[in-house]
Scaffold this active site. Structure first.
Site, short mmCIF file in Angstrom:
data_model
loop_
_atom_site.label_atom_id
_atom_site.label_comp_id
_atom_site.label_asym_id
_atom_site.label_seq_id
_atom_site.Cartn_x
_atom_site.Cartn_y
_atom_site.Cartn_z
N ALA A 140 2.87 25.49 20.48
CA ALA A 140 4.08 25.43 19.71
C ALA A 140 5.03 26.46 20.63
CB ALA A 140 4.07 25.78 18.48
N GLU B 140 -3.88 31.17 17.73
CA GLU B 140 -2.70 31.58 16.74
C GLU B 140 -2.82 32.83 16.16
OE1 GLU B 140 -2.39 27.02 16.95
OE2 GLU B 140 -4.03 28.64 17.33
N GLY C 88 -1.04 24.75 19.30
CA GLY C 88 -0.56 23.24 19.18
C GLY C 88 -1.13 22.33 20.32
N GLU D 168 -4.46 21.27 19.46
CA GLU D 168 -4.20 20.40 18.39
C GLU D 168 -3.78 19.09 18.89
OE1 GLU D 168 -3.38 23.22 14.48
OE2 GLU D 168 -2.05 23.56 16.36
C1 LIG Z 1 1.55 24.88 15.21
C2 LIG Z 1 0.25 25.77 16.22
O1 LIG Z 1 -0.86 25.82 15.30
C3 LIG Z 1 0.78 26.91 16.36
C4 LIG Z 1 1.68 27.52 15.58
C5 LIG Z 1 0.94 27.37 17.94
O2 LIG Z 1 0.78 26.81 18.71
S1 LIG Z 1 1.51 28.93 18.20
C6 LIG Z 1 1.22 28.90 20.02
C7 LIG Z 1 -0.19 29.03 20.39
N1 LIG Z 1 -0.07 29.27 22.03
C8 LIG Z 1 -0.47 30.43 22.58
O3 LIG Z 1 -0.63 31.44 22.15
C9 LIG Z 1 -0.50 30.46 23.96
C10 LIG Z 1 0.47 31.47 24.58
N2 LIG Z 1 0.71 31.47 26.01
C11 LIG Z 1 -0.28 32.04 26.61
O4 LIG Z 1 -1.47 32.43 26.15
C12 LIG Z 1 -0.14 31.93 28.09
O5 LIG Z 1 1.30 32.06 28.38
C13 LIG Z 1 -0.69 30.89 28.98
C14 LIG Z 1 -0.33 29.68 28.38
C15 LIG Z 1 -2.13 31.14 29.01
C16 LIG Z 1 -0.23 31.04 30.45
O6 LIG Z 1 -0.34 32.22 30.76
P1 LIG Z 1 0.18 32.89 32.35
O7 LIG Z 1 -0.23 34.12 32.66
O8 LIG Z 1 -0.22 31.78 33.27
O9 LIG Z 1 2.01 32.75 31.89
P2 LIG Z 1 2.64 33.81 30.98
O10 LIG Z 1 3.34 34.76 31.73
O11 LIG Z 1 1.79 34.35 29.66
O12 LIG Z 1 3.63 32.62 30.54
C17 LIG Z 1 4.64 32.43 31.36
C18 LIG Z 1 5.86 32.02 30.59
O13 LIG Z 1 5.89 30.91 29.46
C19 LIG Z 1 6.27 31.67 28.38
N3 LIG Z 1 5.30 30.92 27.31
C20 LIG Z 1 3.97 30.96 27.28
N4 LIG Z 1 3.46 30.22 26.20
C21 LIG Z 1 4.38 30.08 25.50
C22 LIG Z 1 4.51 29.47 24.17
N5 LIG Z 1 3.64 28.89 23.62
N6 LIG Z 1 5.83 29.29 23.72
C23 LIG Z 1 6.90 29.83 24.42
N7 LIG Z 1 7.19 30.34 25.64
C24 LIG Z 1 5.57 30.42 26.22
C25 LIG Z 1 5.96 33.01 28.31
O14 LIG Z 1 6.73 33.88 27.53
C26 LIG Z 1 6.31 33.33 29.79
O15 LIG Z 1 7.65 33.30 29.87
P3 LIG Z 1 8.37 34.21 30.75
O16 LIG Z 1 7.73 35.91 30.49
O17 LIG Z 1 8.27 34.02 32.10
O18 LIG Z 1 9.98 34.35 30.27
#
Ligand SMILES: C[C@H](O)[C@H](C)C(=O)SCCNC(=O)CCNC(=O)[C@H](O)C(C)(C)COP(=O)([O-])OP(=O)([O-])OC[C@H]1O[C@@H](n2cnc3c(N)ncnc32)[C@H](O)[C@@H]1OP(=O)([O-])[O-]
Length: 719
Positions: free
Chosen positions: A61, A123, A100, A103
């Site tokens: 998400a 999450e 997500g 999911e």
């Molecule tokens: C309904 C549902 O159940 C629920 C509620 C959800 O789904 S909650 C969401 C759950 N998802 C997560 O927890 C995954 C979070 N992301 C990561 O773990 C990592 O990003 C990555 C995928 C392994 C890539 O790593 P990277 O090292 O290559 O790049 P980066 O530097 O980390 O990220 C590159 C750029 O992308 C942005 N970014 C990464 N994931 C994002 C996300 N999910 N949403 C928005 N921005 C995101 C980050 O801030 C950065 O921005 P900027 O700083 O360049 O402006």
């Protein structure tokens, strides 16, 4: 958004397009809904593939949307429409399928992953739980124990482990989308009922109650006050005990308790703060995106004590060749053995070959003549470090970066001992250096942006949370720790006990309170620093002036314990007692309590009742106040820098966001009012004097933390 194409005549391909991680923003969700509709209504289409652009499936998400009202097509019915589709839908997973994103893939009927892909439901690390059916579908697919582990830890699994767990159906080393299209063609027309995970019963688990009890106990213990891990266990329990629809209702209820919680906001702040500190800037205006780092192919470490050994391992694990120098032969042999052992254990944990050949050991500093970067880690003595820097300046090739691992000495003073001070920065690691995430990259007034860029780049390569900070006594972390520890000592003088202070801080979420931490790191470490500051004079631990040093209140309690040889765990006695020297289980020590009683009587102090609230306010607000001084001095560029330092290096509980985020949550006006209250009670304690920046921020209406940067700039311009 999501793009739709038809390939191989009868396969509809839906490509998520939202760089950089194809997060499921409102536009992407709508794009998927529209594309799925098109694919299902196109008679030529027999099966569907969902993939992501740029070699990444989906990062979940869109976390950036969490701060505002969520709009657009909801995730759950979108995924449900895919699962109930009458044509097979195959997820082509490259890069990451997280939250997500996974999911969404679990809603598909088949999952093909590239061998380098990573999958998970992280999450919980954002203070949430998998709320798009993940907590209900994953247990049905892989069983309760495995799902509990993934969902409560939030860990990412490799494609190989995902295949072994049954999350994915196939792993490929080739083009994943091509493999998925070929697979989609092969399953067209097959019955899909067995592939709709939500319709599956959850695999029966013998003694379910005992399992959940055991997991809940473990989770409560490691959570240290975090609420999301507990909700994750409750959600999976719903999957194991309730029909899918009721389980989804429970998932929704639990998510509602988390989504707006302070902890979720704190953890999401940490997520973005850890990315923001990589975009460093210096008071000179130099920045991360305008400063080019130098290539580092070969590095060296001078001094192979505890820190030097850990730093050597951290460097070698990146694949760099490392020259490890120790002038004492015996020390060198012992270090070689220790480093080899750490490399082998680390490699075993990561399932790779140990980089033993990457380290060359030498007693001769000449050996570092052709390296690109040197990290000095000799004993914390300015004279010794100066000598080493002079030797390095003579030996190293032009342009070699000289870095010091000092934790408190003046980086610029060391730089002044070299012909090229622009090539000198601090790289302040934390023990054990190959384990602890934090790295303070310390720039002096003459450090070049290129030197900072190179050290930050190397820190990232070592997997460190690298934070660029200015040169001052104690840099950021240790500078803020000083008033925190001093307040704890003062609280003992006024009636508290080490147990009470530690309990308050551990209930707040710290892994260890001040006094247990002091026993672990050794009371003599702080004693040596206080001696270095001229605060400890023989025979001054008693009498009228014992509690005033350099014009301010001082507590000689730590010095008195050290004079008794009570250095903590290593001597079996400190603020607590231990079974024997080196053991780790702290037990209350009646000697310490009667010593405190005698000390108060000797100094005419009357013990009073002190509660947890006062412990937290005095220790944490004193630390936070120093944080505001640091921001005002420009030593840290923003609150994120301070918070990442404390969360990744000083045990500040992540679900509290960090000291500055916490101050923002409590309310700057409240922090100011409490500091003023304690300052009135303790006028002889300068660090309780509220920082002028804090006053000015409160006077300017206490802007939210993401606005502090511009507010500070504006306030500074008004000075
Ligand atoms: C309904 C549902 O159940 C629920 C509620 C959800 O789904 S909650 C969401 C759950 N998802 C997560 O927890 C995954 C979070 N992301 C990561 O773990 C990592 O990003 C990555 C995928 C392994 C890539 O790593 P990277 O090292 O290559 O790049 P980066 O530097 O980390 O990220 C590159 C750029 O992308 C942005 N970014 C990464 N994931 C994002 C996300 N999910 N949403 C928005 N921005 C995101 C980050 O801030 C950065 O921005 P900027 O700083 O360049 O402006």
């Amino acid at each position: 958004m999501a793009e739709y194409n038809r390939v191989s005549e009868c396969v509809g391909v839906i490509t998520l397009r939202n760089p950089p991680v194809n997060a499921l923003s409102a536009a992407v969700r709508q794009g998927i809904v529209d594309a799925v509709q098109r694919a299902l209504s196109d008679p030529n289409v027999k099966s569907v593939v969902i993939c992501g652009q740029n070699g990444i499936f989906c990062g979940g998400a869109d976390i950036k949307e969490f701060g505002s009202n969520m709009t657009g097509h909801p995730l759950i019915p979108m995924i449900h429409a895919i699962e109930s589709a009458n044509k097979p839908v195959v997820a082509a997973i490259e890069g990451s399928a997280l939250g997500g994103g996974l999911e969404l893939a679990l809603g598909c009927h088949y999952r093909i992953a590239h061998s380098k892909a990573r999958l998970g439901l992280p999450e919980v690390s954002l203070g949430l739980l998998p709320a798009a059916g993940g907590s209900q579908r994953l247990p049905r697919l892989i069983g309760v124990p495995a799902a509990l582990n993934l969902i409560t830890t939030g860990r990412h699994v490799t494609a190989a482990e995902a295949l072994q767990l049954g999350i994915v159906d196939q792993v490929t080393d080739h083009n994943t989308v091509d493999a998925a299209v070929k697979f989609a063609l092969s399953v067209a027309g097959r019955s899909l009922d067995p592939r709709r995970i939500s319709t599956h019963p959850c695999p029966q688990q013998p003694d379910l109650d005992a399992l959940f009890e055991e997991v809940m106990q473990k989770v409560r213990q490691s959570a240290r006050g975090a609420i999301a891990p507990i909700a994750c266990v409750q959600a999976v329990r719903a999957a194991a005990t309730l029909p899918y629809a009721q389980g989804m209702e429970r998932e929704r209820e639990l998510m509602a308790t988390l989504f707006t919680s302070g902890q979720a906001r704190a953890l999401q702040y940490c997520f973005f703060a850890e990315r923001a500190v990589g975009r460093w800037r210096m008071p000179s205006g130099a920045r991360w995106d305008t400063s080019k780092s130098r290539p580092v192919h070969k590095a060296a470490v001078i001094g192979l004590g505890t820190m030097g050994r850990g730093i050597t391992v951290a460097l070698a694990q990146t694949g760099l060749s490392v020259i490890a120098v120790e002038t004492q032969e015996k020390q060198l042999m012992e270090a070689k053995q220790a480093i080899s052992g750490m490399l082998e254990r680390g490699a075993k944990r990561r399932g790779v070959a140990p980089a033993l050949d990457g380290v060359i050991y030498s007693q001769n500093i000449q050996a570092v003549a052709d390296v690109d970067l040197v990290i000095e880690a000799v004993f914390e003595d300015i004279a010794l470090k100066t000598k080493v820097f002079q030797q390095l300046s003579a030996v190293c090739k032009p342009g070699t970066l000289l870095c010091t691992n000092t934790s408190a000495l003046d980086v610029d003073q060391l730089a002044s001992e070299t012909p090229n001070p622009e090539l000198v920065v601090g790289m302040h690691f934390f023990a054990p250096a190959h384990v602890m995430k934090l790295l303070e990259v310390v720039y002096g007034p003459r450090s070049s942006p290129q030197a900072v860029a190179t050290a930050m780049q190397l820190g990232k390569k070592m997997g460190k949370a690298s934070v660029a900070v200015g040169n001052c006594r104690g840099f950021v972390g240790n500078r803020m720790l000083k008033p925190y520890i001093e307040e704890a000592f003062f609280l003992l003088e006024e009636g508290a006990t080490p147990e009470l202070v530690d309990q308050a801080l551990e209930e707040f979420g710290f892994p260890m309170g001040v006094f247990r931490m002091s026993d672990l790191s050794g009371l003599d470490v702080g004693w040596r620093v206080r001696k270095g500051d001229g605060l400890v004079e023989p025979g001054t631990a008693s009498g009228r002036f014992a509690r005033i040093r350099q014009g301010r209140r001082y507590s000689p309690l730590g010095d008195l314990l050290c004079e008794e040889g009570r250095f903590g765990q290593k001597t079996g006695r400190g603020w607590y007692q231990y079974d024997k020297p080196g053991s780790r289980v702290a037990r209350s020590d009646p000697w310490l309590h009667s010593f405190l009683g005698a000390y108060r009587a000797q100094h005419g102090l009357v013990a009073r009742r002190i509660d947890h609230q006062e412990v937290l306010e005095r220790c944490l607000y004193a630390l936070i106040n120093e944080g505001f001084h640091i921001l005002d001095d420009g030593i840290a560029a923003g609150p994120e820098d301070i918070d990442v330092i404390y969360v990744s290096g000083y045990g500040w509980p992540r679900h509290r966001g960090g000291p500055m985020f916490y101050a923002n949550m409590v309310g700057l006006a409240k922090v100011l009012e409490r500091l003023e209250h304690y300052q009135q009670l303790h006028p002889e304690v300068p660090h309780l004097q509220p920082s002028s920046l804090l006053r000015r921020l409160v006077a300017s209406g206490s802007p939210p933390i993401h606005k502090w940067g511009e507010a500070i700039k504006k306030l500074h311009s008004q000075l």
